[in-house]
Design a protein around this motif. Sequence first.
Motif, mmCIF file in Angstrom:
data_model
loop_
_atom_site.group_PDB
_atom_site.id
_atom_site.type_symbol
_atom_site.label_atom_id
_atom_site.label_comp_id
_atom_site.label_asym_id
_atom_site.label_seq_id
_atom_site.Cartn_x
_atom_site.Cartn_y
_atom_site.Cartn_z
ATOM 1 N N ALA A 118 2.070 15.851 -12.243
ATOM 2 C CA ALA A 118 0.721 16.017 -11.684
ATOM 3 C C ALA A 118 0.728 16.438 -10.217
ATOM 4 C CB ALA A 118 -0.053 14.709 -11.834
ATOM 5 N N TYR A 119 1.842 16.179 -9.508
ATOM 6 C CA TYR A 119 1.874 16.403 -8.066
ATOM 7 C C TYR A 119 2.289 17.841 -7.724
ATOM 8 C CZ TYR A 119 1.796 11.323 -8.095
ATOM 9 O OH TYR A 119 1.459 10.016 -8.324
ATOM 10 N N SER A 120 1.811 18.323 -6.590
ATOM 11 C CA SER A 120 2.209 19.654 -6.110
ATOM 12 C C SER A 120 3.644 19.622 -5.610
ATOM 13 C CB SER A 120 1.281 20.101 -4.967
ATOM 14 O OG SER A 120 -0.073 19.982 -5.331
ATOM 15 N N LEU A 121 3.951 18.629 -4.784
ATOM 16 C CA LEU A 121 5.286 18.457 -4.203
ATOM 17 C C LEU A 121 5.572 16.968 -4.129
ATOM 18 C CD1 LEU A 121 4.920 20.879 -1.125
ATOM 19 C CD2 LEU A 121 6.066 21.426 -3.264
ATOM 20 N N ALA A 122 6.851 16.623 -3.973
ATOM 21 C CA ALA A 122 7.240 15.227 -3.780
ATOM 22 C C ALA A 122 8.334 15.165 -2.719
ATOM 23 C CB ALA A 122 7.736 14.622 -5.090
ATOM 24 N N VAL A 123 8.394 14.032 -2.002
ATOM 25 C CA VAL A 123 9.345 13.878 -0.900
ATOM 26 C C VAL A 123 10.095 12.561 -1.064
ATOM 27 C CG1 VAL A 123 9.642 13.855 1.607
ATOM 28 C CG2 VAL A 123 7.729 15.120 0.597
ATOM 29 N N CYS A 124 11.414 12.641 -1.113
ATOM 30 C CA CYS A 124 12.219 11.432 -1.271
ATOM 31 C C CYS A 124 12.430 10.740 0.070
ATOM 32 C CB CYS A 124 13.554 11.755 -1.937
ATOM 33 S SG CYS A 124 14.734 12.623 -0.870
ATOM 34 N N GLN A 125 13.054 9.556 0.038
ATOM 35 C CA GLN A 125 13.299 8.784 1.248
ATOM 36 C C GLN A 125 14.178 9.525 2.253
ATOM 37 O OE1 GLN A 125 14.794 5.824 -1.702
ATOM 38 N NE2 GLN A 125 14.511 4.456 0.053
ATOM 39 N N TYR B 252 10.696 18.178 -3.114
ATOM 40 C CA TYR B 252 10.866 18.652 -4.496
ATOM 41 C C TYR B 252 9.625 19.427 -4.929
ATOM 42 C CZ TYR B 252 14.905 15.623 -4.818
ATOM 43 O OH TYR B 252 16.140 15.058 -4.618
ATOM 44 N N ASP B 253 9.864 20.531 -5.622
ATOM 45 C CA ASP B 253 8.766 21.325 -6.157
ATOM 46 C C ASP B 253 8.213 20.662 -7.407
ATOM 47 O OD1 ASP B 253 7.128 23.465 -5.882
ATOM 48 O OD2 ASP B 253 8.657 24.986 -6.212
ATOM 49 N N GLY B 254 6.892 20.439 -7.430
ATOM 50 C CA GLY B 254 6.235 19.961 -8.647
ATOM 51 C C GLY B 254 5.476 21.125 -9.260
ATOM 52 N N ARG B 255 4.158 21.032 -9.253
ATOM 53 C CA ARG B 255 3.379 22.203 -9.673
ATOM 54 C C ARG B 255 3.449 23.320 -8.636
ATOM 55 N NH1 ARG B 255 -2.036 20.184 -12.970
ATOM 56 N NH2 ARG B 255 -0.956 18.624 -14.227
ATOM 57 N N GLY B 256 3.814 22.945 -7.407
ATOM 58 C CA GLY B 256 4.055 23.955 -6.379
ATOM 59 C C GLY B 256 2.794 24.546 -5.788
ATOM 60 N N GLN C 207 5.933 16.305 6.499
ATOM 61 C CA GLN C 207 5.446 17.361 7.390
ATOM 62 C C GLN C 207 5.855 18.737 6.867
ATOM 63 O OE1 GLN C 207 7.254 16.255 11.092
ATOM 64 N NE2 GLN C 207 5.641 14.797 11.640
ATOM 65 N N ASP C 208 7.101 18.845 6.388
ATOM 66 C CA ASP C 208 7.578 20.121 5.836
ATOM 67 C C ASP C 208 6.765 20.533 4.611
ATOM 68 O OD1 ASP C 208 9.557 20.310 7.740
ATOM 69 O OD2 ASP C 208 11.089 19.400 6.477
ATOM 70 N N ALA C 209 6.455 19.550 3.762
ATOM 71 C CA ALA C 209 5.667 19.840 2.566
ATOM 72 C C ALA C 209 4.279 20.360 2.946
ATOM 73 C CB ALA C 209 5.548 18.585 1.702
ATOM 74 N N VAL C 210 3.669 19.712 3.945
ATOM 75 C CA VAL C 210 2.353 20.153 4.417
ATOM 76 C C VAL C 210 2.452 21.571 4.991
ATOM 77 C CG1 VAL C 210 0.514 19.712 6.096
ATOM 78 C CG2 VAL C 210 1.534 17.801 4.834
ATOM 79 N N ASP D 21 1.063 15.462 10.397
ATOM 80 C CA ASP D 21 0.714 16.860 10.670
ATOM 81 C C ASP D 21 1.926 17.582 11.269
ATOM 82 O OD1 ASP D 21 -0.373 19.286 11.919
ATOM 83 O OD2 ASP D 21 -2.319 18.402 11.463
ATOM 84 N N PRO D 22 2.326 18.730 10.711
ATOM 85 C CA PRO D 22 3.510 19.433 11.225
ATOM 86 C C PRO D 22 3.273 20.149 12.541
ATOM 87 C CG PRO D 22 2.502 20.711 9.475
ATOM 88 C CD PRO D 22 1.762 19.397 9.524
#
Length: 567
Positions: free
Chosen positions: A44-51, A56-60, A101-104, A142-143
């Motif tokens: 369901a997520y656009s992107l995900a970020v691990c610890q 990670y690319d989701g729907r992107g 921040q990178d994902a945003v 915010d990046p």
Amino acid sequence: MTDAKGVKIHYLGALFSGREHSECDDMMRSVQSDHMSGVYFDVAYSLAVCQHGYVYDGRGKDHRSGANGDQQLNADHYAVLAFLAKFGVTQPSMSQITGIQDAVAYLRRAGAGHEIKGHRDGYSTECPGGPLYELVRDGSLDPGELWDGGSHTVQAGENLDGISLKYNVPKRYIIQANKLEAPYDLIVGQKLEVPARGVPLGEKPPGDDDDPGNGGDKLTPFPGAEWFKSKPVSSIITAMGKRLVAVGCNKYDQGPGPQWTDVDQASYKCWQEKLGYTSTDADGWPGEASWSELKVPWTEDGDAGNQKLTPFPGAQWFKSKPNSPIITAVGKRLVAVGCNKYSEGPGPQWSDVDQESYKCWQETLGYTGADADGWPGQTSWDRLRVPWTGDFPAPDPILYEPFPGADYFKQQPSSWIVNEMSLRLVAVGCDSFSTGPGPEWVDDTQESYACWQTKLGYTGEDADGWPGAASWSALEVPRVTPLPVEPFPGESWFKSAPNSPIITEMGKRLVTQGCNEYASGPGPQWTDADRNSYRCWQQKCGYTGSNLDGWPEKDSWEKLVVPRTSG
């Protein structure tokens, strides 16, 4: 997904016990599998970020998420998941914050707006949890300004931390892109690749090969709101005007040109209204969000808002006809703003052509008469924005307090030096004092000095409020400590044509007072040039007739205040 307002931040739910990074791929697949076993056709997520800060690319990009609560909420925002939960691992690591921040940034490059919200802001839920939601609210996710990638040549005194701050690119990305090895010592002149923020390493920013103005070529970063309100003359203003014309916001009768005018403001107001802004948000003064949308191509003035500038060296310095890289930099700026009276050059030696070109600049700013004489003044200098060259004239040792050293201030002294420094900070518009300047070093003093450093173009740790030698010289704090002065040697001593360090120091003082009749020097041997220069000084002191003969006498000597050369 065509017009996302921004992103919403999520966490995993009730419990997350943490993972080694080697297990994070499987964690992402587990989330995807869980979603696909229910009503979703994919994660369901656009992107995900691990610890560990990896995205990670989701729907992107360009696809609606399924995670925000309903169709409208999913149409309004992308969804970014952090590997965190209500219990277990609840606090994001610094690497994870950087990754979010990178994902945003990545989604902004795909067209997302600047909103960053929590899942709970649109849907009744505890997501994304207290600690993460606090970062949503305080702006930590915010990046900031997005650097589009490029090279950087290492300057003297620079380190990786400073370069990272300058371009707003995490240090570890610069290390990785350049395959640097600890302890990461840099060499002056070394070229570093500084990768684009929000772009997978090794890839170009979106549209990098497109035409200028469409996000393709390198763009000019937002110079800052105050920069525009200084009504600058810059190639950036011309480039901005051309973009405004291209997007249908043309209020120009002629031009656009490099000088910011009311017509530029009217054209920019049209652009803001086109973006949907109203009232004070559509006042014609550029803001960061509307500037990013305009996509102004990179120009010769570069990153003007963050450019380190040469402080004003003082009027007398120019009248000494200096030979300095600063003069070359002045000439290049004069050429750039359309004040080119040079048949060749410009070069490092101040000449009549430099003065004529500077006079043109003063007239461009609206000065007339004696105010447009070609000799630089503080206000016109500030408007010209001469880049830092590393060469800065030392202040007059007679007039100004020498730098006491960095350690002196870190002892938080109470002294007349701090008092005079504080008064100068107020005079240059850096007043952060709650109860007025005084002799005691306090937090307000440091905050005011940080304002001064920022005004000079320093950033990051170079603008921490602790005085350094260069910023101190530029501040020109009036001298309060006693100075040993050379006593008058007697008229007959000068008439013996002496060769002495006293003559050198006298000559230096005459030059600083605008009495420079030297072809070269001054030096230790008394010459006709010394006498002619001293005659100029006598004239400044009001002497006439036979008293204007160029031979030093006690009264004018004491007024000249020549530093002592011996014990």
